[in-house]
Design a protein around this motif. Structure first.
Motif, PDB file in Angstrom:
ATOM      1  N   HIS A 261       0.826  -1.224   0.000  1.00 23.53           N
ATOM      2  CA  HIS A 261       0.000   0.000   0.000  1.00 23.53           C
ATOM      3  C   HIS A 261       0.855   1.266   0.000  1.00 23.53           C
ATOM      4  CE1 HIS A 261      -2.995   2.967   1.172  1.00 23.53           C
ATOM      5  NE2 HIS A 261      -2.331   3.191   2.298  1.00 23.53           N
ATOM      6  N   ILE A 262       1.879   1.281   0.853  1.00 21.08           N
ATOM      7  CA  ILE A 262       2.678   2.509   0.947  1.00 21.08           C
ATOM      8  C   ILE A 262       3.455   2.777  -0.334  1.00 21.08           C
ATOM      9  CG2 ILE A 262       2.853   2.460   3.450  1.00 21.08           C
ATOM     10  CD1 ILE A 262       5.639   1.257   3.147  1.00 21.08           C
ATOM     11  N   ARG A 263       3.884   1.710  -1.023  1.00 21.11           N
ATOM     12  CA  ARG A 263       4.625   1.908  -2.277  1.00 21.11           C
ATOM     13  C   ARG A 263       3.700   2.403  -3.383  1.00 21.11           C
ATOM     14  NH1 ARG A 263       6.178  -2.317   0.483  1.00 21.11           N
ATOM     15  NH2 ARG A 263       8.382  -2.584   1.060  1.00 21.11           N
ATOM     16  N   ARG A 264       2.517   1.819  -3.449  1.00 22.21           N
ATOM     17  CA  ARG A 264       1.578   2.234  -4.492  1.00 22.21           C
ATOM     18  C   ARG A 264       1.160   3.686  -4.298  1.00 22.21           C
ATOM     19  NH1 ARG A 264      -0.439  -3.078  -3.420  1.00 22.21           N
ATOM     20  NH2 ARG A 264      -2.033  -2.191  -2.025  1.00 22.21           N
ATOM     21  N   THR A 265       0.790   4.040  -3.072  1.00 25.44           N
ATOM     22  CA  THR A 265       0.343   5.413  -2.832  1.00 25.44           C
ATOM     23  C   THR A 265       1.475   6.414  -3.089  1.00 25.44           C
ATOM     24  OG1 THR A 265       0.803   5.078  -0.469  1.00 25.44           O
ATOM     25  CG2 THR A 265      -1.482   4.816  -1.205  1.00 25.44           C
ATOM     26  N   GLN A 266       2.690   6.014  -2.786  1.00 23.81           N
ATOM     27  CA  GLN A 266       3.852   6.868  -3.047  1.00 23.81           C
ATOM     28  C   GLN A 266       3.941   7.196  -4.534  1.00 23.81           C
ATOM     29  OE1 GLN A 266       7.645   4.919  -2.348  1.00 23.81           O
ATOM     30  NE2 GLN A 266       8.495   6.802  -1.457  1.00 23.81           N
ATOM     31  N   HIS A 267       3.810   6.217  -5.395  1.00 21.75           N
ATOM     32  CA  HIS A 267       3.884   6.427  -6.839  1.00 21.75           C
ATOM     33  C   HIS A 267       2.626   7.105  -7.379  1.00 21.75           C
ATOM     34  CE1 HIS A 267       7.686   4.364  -7.744  1.00 21.75           C
ATOM     35  NE2 HIS A 267       7.385   3.588  -6.706  1.00 21.75           N
ATOM     36  N   PHE A 268       1.465   6.829  -6.775  1.00 23.91           N
ATOM     37  CA  PHE A 268       0.241   7.527  -7.191  1.00 23.91           C
ATOM     38  C   PHE A 268       0.385   9.035  -6.980  1.00 23.91           C
ATOM     39  CE2 PHE A 268      -2.447   3.552  -5.975  1.00 23.91           C
ATOM     40  CZ  PHE A 268      -2.176   2.983  -7.208  1.00 23.91           C
ATOM     41  N   VAL A 269       0.910   9.399  -5.793  1.00 26.71           N
ATOM     42  CA  VAL A 269       1.071  10.822  -5.458  1.00 26.71           C
ATOM     43  C   VAL A 269       2.010  11.499  -6.444  1.00 26.71           C
ATOM     44  CG1 VAL A 269       2.083  12.395  -3.763  1.00 26.71           C
ATOM     45  CG2 VAL A 269       0.500  10.623  -3.019  1.00 26.71           C
ATOM     46  N   ARG A 270       3.113  10.831  -6.765  1.00 26.57           N
ATOM     47  CA  ARG A 270       4.060  11.446  -7.702  1.00 26.57           C
ATOM     48  C   ARG A 270       3.431  11.600  -9.084  1.00 26.57           C
ATOM     49  NH1 ARG A 270      10.090   9.235  -8.315  1.00 26.57           N
ATOM     50  NH2 ARG A 270       9.058   7.359  -9.082  1.00 26.57           N
ATOM     51  N   ALA A 271       2.693  10.614  -9.539  1.00 26.27           N
ATOM     52  CA  ALA A 271       2.055  10.708 -10.855  1.00 26.27           C
ATOM     53  C   ALA A 271       1.080  11.885 -10.904  1.00 26.27           C
ATOM     54  CB  ALA A 271       1.332   9.397 -11.179  1.00 26.27           C
ATOM     55  N   LEU A 272       0.291  12.078  -9.850  1.00 24.13           N
ATOM     56  CA  LEU A 272      -0.639  13.218  -9.798  1.00 24.13           C
ATOM     57  C   LEU A 272       0.123  14.545  -9.791  1.00 24.13           C
ATOM     58  CD1 LEU A 272      -3.214  11.915  -7.153  1.00 24.13           C
ATOM     59  CD2 LEU A 272      -3.691  12.381  -9.573  1.00 24.13           C
ATOM     60  N   ALA A 273       1.201  14.608  -9.010  1.00 24.63           N
ATOM     61  CA  ALA A 273       1.978  15.851  -8.913  1.00 24.63           C
ATOM     62  C   ALA A 273       2.584  16.219 -10.259  1.00 24.63           C
ATOM     63  CB  ALA A 273       3.068  15.700  -7.857  1.00 24.63           C
ATOM     64  N   VAL A 274       3.148  15.244 -10.966  1.00 24.08           N
ATOM     65  CA  VAL A 274       3.735  15.503 -12.281  1.00 24.08           C
ATOM     66  C   VAL A 274       2.664  15.987 -13.250  1.00 24.08           C
ATOM     67  CG1 VAL A 274       4.849  14.416 -14.264  1.00 24.08           C
ATOM     68  CG2 VAL A 274       5.646  13.885 -11.954  1.00 24.08           C
ATOM     69  N   GLN A 275       1.468  15.383 -13.182  1.00 19.35           N
ATOM     70  CA  GLN A 275       0.372  15.789 -14.069  1.00 19.35           C
ATOM     71  C   GLN A 275      -0.065  17.220 -13.803  1.00 19.35           C
ATOM     72  OE1 GLN A 275      -0.860  14.255 -16.619  1.00 19.35           O
ATOM     73  NE2 GLN A 275      -2.538  15.682 -17.046  1.00 19.35           N
ATOM     74  N   LEU A 276      -0.005  17.646 -12.545  1.00 14.84           N
ATOM     75  CA  LEU A 276      -0.460  18.993 -12.170  1.00 14.84           C
ATOM     76  C   LEU A 276       0.616  20.060 -12.323  1.00 14.84           C
ATOM     77  CD1 LEU A 276      -2.565  18.146  -9.004  1.00 14.84           C
ATOM     78  CD2 LEU A 276      -3.433  19.212 -11.089  1.00 14.84           C
ATOM     79  N   GLN A 277       1.834  19.658 -12.681  1.00 16.65           N
ATOM     80  CA  GLN A 277       2.913  20.637 -12.834  1.00 16.65           C
ATOM     81  C   GLN A 277       2.577  21.728 -13.834  1.00 16.65           C
ATOM     82  OE1 GLN A 277       6.470  18.226 -13.636  1.00 16.65           O
ATOM     83  NE2 GLN A 277       7.512  19.383 -12.043  1.00 16.65           N
ATOM     84  N   SER A 278       1.873  21.367 -14.879  1.00 20.16           N
ATOM     85  CA  SER A 278       1.557  22.332 -15.933  1.00 20.16           C
ATOM     86  C   SER A 278       0.342  23.193 -15.592  1.00 20.16           C
ATOM     87  CB  SER A 278       1.308  21.604 -17.260  1.00 20.16           C
ATOM     88  OG  SER A 278       0.250  20.660 -17.126  1.00 20.16           O
ATOM     89  N   HIS A 279      -0.309  22.908 -14.484  1.00 19.11           N
ATOM     90  CA  HIS A 279      -1.487  23.694 -14.083  1.00 19.11           C
ATOM     91  C   HIS A 279      -1.021  24.997 -13.438  1.00 19.11           C
ATOM     92  CE1 HIS A 279      -5.256  24.860 -12.234  1.00 19.11           C
ATOM     93  NE2 HIS A 279      -5.874  23.824 -12.783  1.00 19.11           N
TER      94      HIS A 279
END
Length: 447
Positions: A261-279
């Protein structure tokens, strides 16, 4: 040889040489390479000056012997220049140049003697002294050869001029001594200037090489320091990462059904952050370093669960209201644990500050109905808003003791339905754009 040795490597003595044989050889290589072209150019200048002497003498006296400057002196200098381009001369150019200047001096003195006999101004006039002076300074200074080559050449020029005066002055011993005194004095002056010139060249070389050595030492020290700083930084970073993994693993030992769980959520958070960089609203908060901190902090979001009793944490069914109130304290327990650790450190650590935000606020909801503080909207830290989506998606798509896992599509539907209520609308939109990435991450770190 140290830098201090180099600085003191030139003793003040007539025989110019460095104390170290290796350093002396290094200087000679430098001198040879630097002054070789200079010496060639000085021969060309000598041709121009000889031609000038010829023209001036031709206009003043038109003595037939003056033609010797064109027929003898100029060709010698020309041969010297041509020969200087050969491999042999290039390897031994100092002795070659010194020999040629002696040959030119001999031819000049012979021409001047012939001019005297034809009634012109030659060896016995100021012209002879002027030519001698020029040739000595040419030998010691202008030609650019080292003093150890210039000295024998200069002595040879002196002796030839003395011999020419002896022939021209005959039995007038007083006149010969008078002129010899001034000639020797000029020779000593030229030799002194030549010695001092090379002394300065050697001192400059010593200074430059000492500075270069100091720069190289400083560069090596800087590179070593940079390497050590990088090494220590890497060790600290690896220690931090290991500490996070250990702490997060404590939660896994208590709540063993969460698995990765902790590994998946860690990568989920990074994927969302990278997606929002251009916002535009998030660009300043989600630079490269901030995303790294988010990724490093995310595993500690449930650290507070270590303080929840097993009877509640591992209950196979749904919690009753009282039990749920206890479960909700995992947010403040996690925050307090990290806060206490930070106070004991006595410094503020970026990833711990972010971990506190996430641990305390990841159960808050956009509409204010979450816990522990009931924050709403932008009052919820961005890190916690990102974790909210990541945590819920993982909870929905994995099996727990009290429920079965949902499909990826069902989880996506539920999260998008919670847009503007449970989740930040912008974060939910970012999730909608990268649902495939979430599915891939879930598969890669499946329990």
């Amino acid at each position: 040889m140290t830098s201090l040795d180099q600085a003191d490597a030139l003793p003040l003595r007539p025989k110019l040489s460095f104390a170290s044989a290796d350093y002396e050889e290094k200087f000679c290589r430098y001198y040879h390479g630097f002054y070789y072209r200079y010496a060639q150019a000085s021969l060309a200048v000598g041709m121009v000056l000889i031609l000038g002497d010829y023209l001036v003498d031709w206009m003043a006296f038109n003595a037939p012997a003056n033609l010797g400057r064109i027929q003898l002196c100029l060709p010698l200098l020309g041969i010297g220049i041509a020969y200087s381009f050969t491999d042999t001369a290039r390897r031994h150019w100092q002795s070659v140049m010194s020999t040629f200047i002696v040959a030119v001096a001999c031819s000049v003195f012979w021409v001047l003697s012939m001019i005297d006999r034809e009634g012109g101004m030659g060896i016995k006039s100021w012209v002879g002294i002027l030519n001698f002076t020029f040739l000595e300074f040419y030998c010691f200074v202008i030609l650019g050869v080292q003093f150890r080559f210039a000295l024998p050449a200069g002595i040879a020029i002196l002796l030839m001029f003395e011999a020419a005066m002896q022939v021209e002055l005959g039995k007038d011993f007083g006149a010969f001594c008078y002129w010899s005194y001034h000639v020797v004095t000029l020779f000593i002056l030229a030799a002194g200037v030549g010695w001092w010139r090379e002394f300065l060249v050697r001192k400059d070389f010593s200074t430059q090489t000492t500075l270069k050595t100091a720069r190289d030492v400083l560069k090596n020290q800087n590179e070593h320091l940079e390497f050590e700083v990088e090494k220590r930084t890497r060790e600290i970073r690896e220690t931090q990462d290991a500490t996070i993994v250990i702490l997060a693993s404590l939660v896994e030992t208590r709540d063993n059904e969460t698995g990765n769980h902790i590994r998946r959520t860690q990568h989920f958070v990074r994927a969302l952050a990278v997606q929002l960089q251009s916002h535009p609203a998030f660009a300043d908060q989600l630079r490269g370093r901030q995303i790294d901190i988010l990724f490093k902090s995310a595993p500690l979001h449930d650290i507070g669960k270590v303080g929840i009793p097993d009877s509640i944490l591992l209950k196979p069914g749904r919690l009753d209201p009282a039990e749920f109130e206890i479960m909700k304290t995992h947010t403040t327990l996690g925050y307090d644990a990290i806060e206490k650790a930070e106070r004991q450190l006595g410094i503020t650590v970026d990833f711990l500050a972010c971990a506190k935000e996430i641990a305390l606020n990841h159960q808050e909801k956009w509409d204010g109905s979450g816990y522990p503080r009931g924050l709403a909207g932008d009052a919820i830290p961005l890190s916690a808003r990102l974790m909210a989506v990541a945590d819920v998606y993982d909870a929905l798509t994995t099996r727990r003791v009290y429920k079965d896992a949902m499909s990826h599509d069902e989880a996506v539907t539920i999260i998008l339905e919670g847009r503007g209520r449970h989740f930040d609308p912008d974060v939910a939109d970012a999730f909608a754009a990268i649902t495939d990435q979430f599915r891939d991450i879930a598969a890669r770190y499946a329990d």
